[in-house]
Design an enzyme around this catalytic site. Structure first.
Site, mmCIF file in Angstrom:
data_model
loop_
_atom_site.group_PDB
_atom_site.id
_atom_site.type_symbol
_atom_site.label_atom_id
_atom_site.label_comp_id
_atom_site.label_asym_id
_atom_site.label_seq_id
_atom_site.Cartn_x
_atom_site.Cartn_y
_atom_site.Cartn_z
ATOM 1 N N HIS A 92 4.966 28.523 -0.784
ATOM 2 C CA HIS A 92 6.378 28.145 -0.805
ATOM 3 C C HIS A 92 6.718 27.225 -1.736
ATOM 4 O O HIS A 92 6.067 26.433 -2.306
ATOM 5 C CB HIS A 92 6.668 27.282 0.580
ATOM 6 C CG HIS A 92 5.955 26.282 0.819
ATOM 7 N ND1 HIS A 92 6.398 25.004 0.439
ATOM 8 C CD2 HIS A 92 4.520 25.746 1.237
ATOM 9 C CE1 HIS A 92 5.358 23.936 0.713
ATOM 10 N NE2 HIS A 92 4.406 24.685 1.239
ATOM 11 N N ASP A 94 9.652 24.711 -1.983
ATOM 12 C CA ASP A 94 9.773 23.482 -1.741
ATOM 13 C C ASP A 94 8.780 22.621 -1.558
ATOM 14 O O ASP A 94 7.826 22.660 -1.402
ATOM 15 C CB ASP A 94 10.621 23.713 -0.556
ATOM 16 C CG ASP A 94 10.123 24.136 0.691
ATOM 17 O OD1 ASP A 94 9.357 25.210 0.691
ATOM 18 O OD2 ASP A 94 10.135 23.621 1.803
ATOM 19 N N ASP A 125 0.477 21.428 -2.357
ATOM 20 C CA ASP A 125 1.433 21.952 -1.451
ATOM 21 C C ASP A 125 2.775 22.074 -2.073
ATOM 22 O O ASP A 125 3.452 21.240 -2.057
ATOM 23 C CB ASP A 125 1.410 20.661 -0.285
ATOM 24 C CG ASP A 125 2.568 21.351 0.845
ATOM 25 O OD1 ASP A 125 2.489 22.492 0.857
ATOM 26 O OD2 ASP A 125 2.728 20.496 1.686
ATOM 27 N N GLU A 159 9.850 26.006 3.546
ATOM 28 C CA GLU A 159 8.534 25.776 4.232
ATOM 29 C C GLU A 159 8.602 24.733 4.959
ATOM 30 O O GLU A 159 8.137 24.531 6.360
ATOM 31 C CB GLU A 159 7.477 26.174 3.519
ATOM 32 C CG GLU A 159 6.168 26.335 4.481
ATOM 33 C CD GLU A 159 5.544 25.260 4.899
ATOM 34 O OE1 GLU A 159 4.626 25.099 5.745
ATOM 35 O OE2 GLU A 159 5.633 24.180 4.106
ATOM 36 N N GLU A 160 9.038 23.675 4.221
ATOM 37 C CA GLU A 160 8.698 22.054 4.876
ATOM 38 C C GLU A 160 9.689 21.755 6.075
ATOM 39 O O GLU A 160 9.399 20.999 6.867
ATOM 40 C CB GLU A 160 8.859 21.200 3.765
ATOM 41 C CG GLU A 160 7.830 21.326 2.785
ATOM 42 C CD GLU A 160 6.401 20.984 3.046
ATOM 43 O OE1 GLU A 160 6.377 20.514 4.269
ATOM 44 O OE2 GLU A 160 5.730 21.054 2.227
ATOM 45 N N ASP A 188 -2.215 27.855 1.741
ATOM 46 C CA ASP A 188 -1.513 26.646 2.129
ATOM 47 C C ASP A 188 -2.214 25.479 2.872
ATOM 48 O O ASP A 188 -1.747 24.409 3.409
ATOM 49 C CB ASP A 188 0.032 27.011 2.935
ATOM 50 C CG ASP A 188 1.000 25.656 2.642
ATOM 51 O OD1 ASP A 188 0.615 24.887 1.812
ATOM 52 O OD2 ASP A 188 1.885 25.707 3.396
ATOM 53 N N HIS A 383 1.656 15.887 1.010
ATOM 54 C CA HIS A 383 2.120 14.956 1.480
ATOM 55 C C HIS A 383 1.747 13.448 1.250
ATOM 56 O O HIS A 383 2.586 12.510 1.908
ATOM 57 C CB HIS A 383 2.824 15.113 2.865
ATOM 58 C CG HIS A 383 3.063 16.486 3.267
ATOM 59 N ND1 HIS A 383 3.933 16.634 4.421
ATOM 60 C CD2 HIS A 383 3.230 17.781 2.711
ATOM 61 C CE1 HIS A 383 4.391 17.976 4.454
ATOM 62 N NE2 HIS A 383 3.995 18.538 3.555
#
Ligand SMILES: [Zn+2]
Length: 409
Positions: A92, A94, A125, A159-160, A188, A383
């Site tokens: 992903h 984003d 990520d 995705e987020e 992921d 994150h």
């Protein structure tokens, strides 16, 4: 390393750093998190895929809130010896925002390399999946070797924040072909030694419990019905019932049981001398996929009904979100067996199959019947401030995927 020799590893090492530097500074924060979306980053990545010589096409979803009015999704393919089968690597584009800047040792959007580590928002990520997929493709193209099956790369948006404009959109457009011949690797999540392979997720259920009593002055409680006390009683009762009724144990999962947790609590009254008339509590449940979500919902509702009637009050149950996990990817599926063999032989670690509380985008693939393995070698810094990825782990992952494509697929 089983496929890459020292020269390959050196070449790819600097390719990976350059690639990171080309796209990490181009932010791709979703509109739901206050960003402009993924378009600018997608352009950089699409150009690179074309430069590598892959067949590239776009399946964009419309989203007026994002730059260009779209959420881009990029598909790319490199032909294998058996053109009827494809290993897809899903990454992903984003990323979440950097959060509190003062907690970062380095500038979050200017890729910093320190020893074996690359630092920056999105390097793990899910930039790690992007660089692994691109480095695999680069090796195959430049060496002129055909993988046993097609290599597919799917770079998705959103995705987020739920994947409605990303993988879920691609699946609704049927872009991938049949589950018999399209298998998915989703890098992921994983573990520092590369042994952890996630094959299953739990159902996710969020619900709200609203206990309605009657407000009164705190000095005359007999004139009211204290919703806070009844709420505590009810939620503890529900906690006990859920934990005694849904006791199945499945050692593949971590933790190996369904979990039911009261989490958020809404404020009831803002002063101390009022008996609250309403009490609102939210629950987060992660349910083993051998149960259905409906069984849990029915238990919550019937418990609420009997508590309400025996206390002469109202207990309302509202489903806030529910997401079915889909069937786990079988340990006996030929993809699982072959990929585990690749890990064993290329990495010299014993792979461990695992289920988690959710949720990765693999659940959307599994719901459509596609086999999907979530795997990469990482320290799980997603994150967090000082998010980082380890170059030697990235190269080891590239080597493992190449070993799969060239020797066991
Ligand atoms: Zn991610």
């Amino acid at each position: 390393m089983r496929v890459l020799d020292e020269t390959d590893a050196r070449t790819l090492h600097s390719y990976i750093i350059d690639l990171y530097k080309s796209f990490i500074p181009v932010k791709a924060i979703p509109p739901d998190m206050g960003g402009e979306g993924e378009l600018e980053r997608a352009k950089v990545l699409e150009d690179e895929l074309r430069r590598l010589g892959l067949r590239v096409w776009r399946v964009d979803a419309r989203d007026e809130r994002a730059r260009g009015g779209i959420r881009p999704n990029i598909l790319a393919q490199l032909e294998g010896a058996d053109t009827s089968r494809t290993l897809w690597i899903v990454a992903h584009m984003d990323t979440v925002p950097e959060g509190d800047r003062s907690l970062w040792r380095y500038e979050p959007y200017s890729v910093t390399v320190e020893d074996d580590y690359v630092y920056g928002r999105g390097v793990e990520d899910n930039g790690q999946a992007i660089v692994v997929a691109f480095a695999v493709a680069k090796y195959l193209v430049e060496r002129g070797v055909k993988p046993r099956v097609n290599l597919g790369i799917a770079l998705v948006s959103d995705e987020e924040t739920g994947s409605r404009y990303g993988l879920q959109y691609l699946l609704s457009q049927n872009v991938f072909g049949t589950p018999e011949s399209n298998w998915f690797l989703v890098p992921d999540a994983g573990s520092p030694d590369g042994s952890k392979v996630i094959v299953a997720e739990k159902h996710i259920l969020w619900f709200k419990i609203r206990v309605v009593g009657m407000q009164a002055h705190a000095s005359t409680p007999h004139e009211g019905i204290n919703a806070h006390r009844l709420g505590m009683m009810f939620n503890l009762e529900l906690d006990r019932i859920l934990h005694t009724r849904f006791t199945r144990y499945d050692p593949i999962f971590e933790p190996p049981v369904s979990t039911f947790e009261p989490t958020r609590k809404e404020e009831n009254v803002s002063n101390i001398n009022t008996i609250p008339g309403v009490d609102t509590v939210y629950w987060d449940a992660r349910i083993l996929p051998s149960y259905s979500i409906d069984e849990v919902v029915e238990t919550v509702k019937s418990t609420a009904y009997s508590f309400a009637s025996s206390h002469g009050i109202k207990v309302e149950v509202e489903i806030v979100a529910r997401d079915d996990a889909g069937e786990p990817t079988s340990p006996d599926h030929p993809f699982t067996r072959a990929f585990l063999r690749a890990i064993r032989e290329a990495r010299n670690v014993e792979p461990k199959l695992l289920g988690i509380g959710g949720g990765t985008i693999a659940r959307y693939l599994r719901k459509k019947g596609y086999p999907a393995l979530v795997w990469m070698t990482c320290e799980e810094t997603a994150h967090k401030p000082n998010e980082r990825a380890r170059l030697s782990s990235i190269l080891a992952d590239v080597d493992t995927v190449l070993y799969y494509l060239l020797h066991v697929a």
